[in-house]
Design an enzyme around this catalytic site. Structure first.
Site, PDB file in Angstrom:
ATOM      1  CG  HIS A 217      13.082  35.249  66.466  1.00 15.92           C
ATOM      2  ND1 HIS A 217      12.577  35.340  65.270  1.00 15.92           N
ATOM      3  CD2 HIS A 217      13.757  36.234  66.602  1.00 15.92           C
ATOM      4  CE1 HIS A 217      13.031  36.497  64.667  1.00 15.92           C
ATOM      5  NE2 HIS A 217      13.705  37.007  65.764  1.00 15.92           N
TER       6      HIS A 217
HETATM    7  C1  UD1 Z   1      17.818  39.447  67.937  1.00 15.54           C
HETATM    8  C2  UD1 Z   1      17.196  40.636  67.614  1.00 15.54           C
HETATM    9  C3  UD1 Z   1      16.068  40.516  66.717  1.00 15.54           C
HETATM   10  C4  UD1 Z   1      16.203  39.784  65.429  1.00 15.54           C
HETATM   11  C5  UD1 Z   1      16.824  38.401  65.931  1.00 15.54           C
HETATM   12  C6  UD1 Z   1      17.268  37.561  64.857  1.00 15.54           C
HETATM   13  C7  UD1 Z   1      17.436  42.330  69.688  1.00 15.54           C
HETATM   14  C8  UD1 Z   1      16.987  43.104  70.630  1.00 15.54           C
HETATM   15  N1  UD1 Z   1      16.834  41.485  68.839  1.00 15.54           N
HETATM   16  O1  UD1 Z   1      16.922  38.772  68.731  1.00 15.54           O
HETATM   17  O2  UD1 Z   1      15.515  42.047  66.482  1.00 15.54           O
HETATM   18  O3  UD1 Z   1      15.077  39.632  64.715  1.00 15.54           O
HETATM   19  O4  UD1 Z   1      18.202  38.613  66.655  1.00 15.54           O
HETATM   20  O5  UD1 Z   1      17.788  36.228  65.149  1.00 15.54           O
HETATM   21  O6  UD1 Z   1      18.686  42.703  69.328  1.00 15.54           O
HETATM   22  N2  UD1 Z   1      20.893  32.765  71.319  1.00 15.54           N
HETATM   23  C9  UD1 Z   1      21.712  31.442  71.435  1.00 15.54           C
HETATM   24  N3  UD1 Z   1      22.774  31.588  70.857  1.00 15.54           N
HETATM   25  C10 UD1 Z   1      23.013  32.628  69.900  1.00 15.54           C
HETATM   26  C11 UD1 Z   1      22.195  33.896  70.103  1.00 15.54           C
HETATM   27  C12 UD1 Z   1      21.319  33.752  70.884  1.00 15.54           C
HETATM   28  O7  UD1 Z   1      21.681  30.415  72.162  1.00 15.54           O
HETATM   29  O8  UD1 Z   1      23.965  32.755  68.868  1.00 15.54           O
HETATM   30  C13 UD1 Z   1      19.758  32.548  72.622  1.00 15.54           C
HETATM   31  C14 UD1 Z   1      20.169  33.059  73.966  1.00 15.54           C
HETATM   32  O9  UD1 Z   1      19.401  32.046  74.655  1.00 15.54           O
HETATM   33  C15 UD1 Z   1      19.573  34.507  74.114  1.00 15.54           C
HETATM   34  C16 UD1 Z   1      18.733  34.519  73.394  1.00 15.54           C
HETATM   35  O10 UD1 Z   1      18.626  33.517  72.169  1.00 15.54           O
HETATM   36  O11 UD1 Z   1      19.461  34.821  75.228  1.00 15.54           O
HETATM   37  C17 UD1 Z   1      18.165  35.982  72.346  1.00 15.54           C
HETATM   38  O12 UD1 Z   1      19.046  36.217  71.883  1.00 15.54           O
HETATM   39  P1  UD1 Z   1      19.392  37.889  71.514  1.00 15.54           P
HETATM   40  O13 UD1 Z   1      20.590  37.997  70.585  1.00 15.54           O
HETATM   41  O14 UD1 Z   1      19.144  38.379  72.665  1.00 15.54           O
HETATM   42  O15 UD1 Z   1      17.891  38.149  70.704  1.00 15.54           O
HETATM   43  P2  UD1 Z   1      17.036  37.407  69.660  1.00 15.54           P
HETATM   44  O16 UD1 Z   1      16.115  36.835  69.943  1.00 15.54           O
HETATM   45  O17 UD1 Z   1      18.249  36.640  68.777  1.00 15.54           O
END
Ligand code: UD1
Length: 375
Positions: A217
């Site tokens: 991820h």
């Molecule tokens: C975040 C953390 C990472 C951690 C990870 C655990 C940051 C910079 N990164 O990464 O350190 O290891 O969480 O999972 O804070 N999305 C969904 N649904 C959700 C959440 C996210 O669809 O409930 C999708 C969205 O497209 C979003 C993307 O995932 O744009 C990234 O989500 P984000 O929370 O920005 O970062 P993670 O990749 O989850």
């Protein structure tokens, strides 16, 4: 005064209040043992959920499975670029901290939620404790690395999980506000292991076959289509089934790039609940991941791990080859399900009493701020 502030006891009527700010999956896991330790210590503990993770599989199921309290506040910030997400949390946190009026704020790990909450608390001159302080990948391209460094420097109390994290903090001039407590994930991981060991959770996609459990991820792996395609091709060509527990980011990026995840050896499932993941790691022949937490959990559960990154913050997991870095997955065919080392897995993360030490340290931080003896 907001409705929430009206419902809460005022400062004179209550015991010490600590606010924990969480928002993303790994933080819910770390919160569980800390919440219990705060309760045991008689601390009035309120949780703020930023809403960084909003999908049920990344959030609600963790609250239910780990016995977490309902958040006192849900900020509902959702996804966005780093600036937008961090900024949205920062601006919403201001009123949250005014309403909750805590004696201390606790933040966890290295996400955008961690940094935003720490910056907000610092500007309000509230004492801040950072759980999982001092971790460094020394890769400044990672958003998590910025978050770790900035959060440590904003915090009053840096609670380190390992001796190496303490060294990193000392190198940055933070030794006098740092404390080695161990890793709060040890106790929750072992507790859930004991719960699922005798009655493993069924994985319908796998049955009784030997398999590899995989997750992917990190932005550096998912956001470049050529790299993502290469890593998935290598997983797909493994000689045993690969259960790929897909984070929403992976599903979104694969769909954007037109990449088929379910190919060759790979069997895709949605992100797993915590007990299911622990059960899967225990039963698997190997873990392949880019997650920080899973590298540790593999070691704690005695399963070999292959990490699809060029560095790790958890270098202790590399000892004796329990974890091996394979940045491009080029060695996966012989690494993924390799024979475990003959040695007992090292235990660099403490003895499972980290949450208790966190609670003692937070009480003492608040006491010294108030000029009172620690409770
Ligand atoms: C975040 C953390 C990472 C951690 C990870 C655990 C940051 C910079 N990164 O990464 O350190 O290891 O969480 O999972 O804070 N999305 C969904 N649904 C959700 C959440 C996210 O669809 O409930 C999708 C969205 O497209 C979003 C993307 O995932 O744009 C990234 O989500 P984000 O929370 O920005 O970062 P993670 O990749 O989850």
């Amino acid at each position: 005064m907001t409705e929430l502030a009206r419902q809460l006891p005022n400062q004179e009527e209550r015991m010490m209040r600590v606010v924990s700010v969480v928002g993303a999956r790994p933080q819910f896991v770390k919160l569980a043992p800390v919440h219990r330790a705060f309760e045991r210590a008689g601390i009035d503990h309120a949780v703020v959920h930023t809403g960084q993770h909003y999908a049920s599989q990344l959030s609600d199921v963790f609250f239910a499975d780990l016995g977490l309290p309902n958040p006192a506040l849900h900020l509902g910030v959702g996804s966005g670029t780093h600036g937008v997400q961090t900024g949205a949390i920062l601006s919403a946190m201001d009123q949250a901290l005014v309403d909750l009026c805590p004696d201390a704020v606790v933040v966890y790990g290295d996400t955008n939620s961690t940094l935003a909450a720490a910056v907000c608390a610092a500007k309000m001159q509230l004492p801040i404790a950072h759980v999982e302080a001092g971790l460094r990948s020394f890769n400044r391209a990672m958003p998590e690395e910025h978050n770790r460094i900035l959060t440590d420097h904003a915090s009053d109390l840096c609670l380190a999980p390992t001796a190496l994290a303490m060294t990193n903090l000392a190198t940055e001039g933070l030794a006098d506000r740092s404390m080695l407590v161990g890793d709060v994930m040890v106790e929750i991981c072992h507790e859930v292991r004991d719960r699922v060991r005798d009655s493993p959770i069924e994985l319908t996609e796998i049955g009784d076959e030997p398999f590899v459990i995989a997750t992917l991820h990190r932005a550096e792996n998912t956001d470049n289509p050529d790299r993502l395609r290469m890593l998935l091709r290598r997983l797909a060509s493994l000689p045993l089934p690969v259960l790929l527990a897909a984070h929403p980011r992976l599903l979104a990026k694969a769909s954007e790039y037109g990449i088929e995840l379910d190919s060759g050896a790979v069997r895709v499932v949605n992100a797993l609940a915590y007990p299911t993941m622990v059960s899967a790691v225990l039963r698997s022949s190997g873990v392949v991941t880019d997650s920080g937490g899973l590298q540790k959990e593999a070691l704690l559960l005695g399963t070999v791990c292959t990490t699809l990154r060029s560095e790790t913050e958890w270098v202790e997991t590399l000892d004796d080859g329990w974890n091996v870095l394979d940045p491009d997955g080029a060695e996966l065919s012989h690494l993924a399900a390799r024979t475990p080392p003959a040695s007992v897995p090292p235990s660099p993360f403490g003895q499972g009493d980290a949450a208790h030490l966190v609670s003692e340290a937070v009480i003492s931080m608040v006491g010294s701020r108030d000029g009172m003896p620690a409770q």
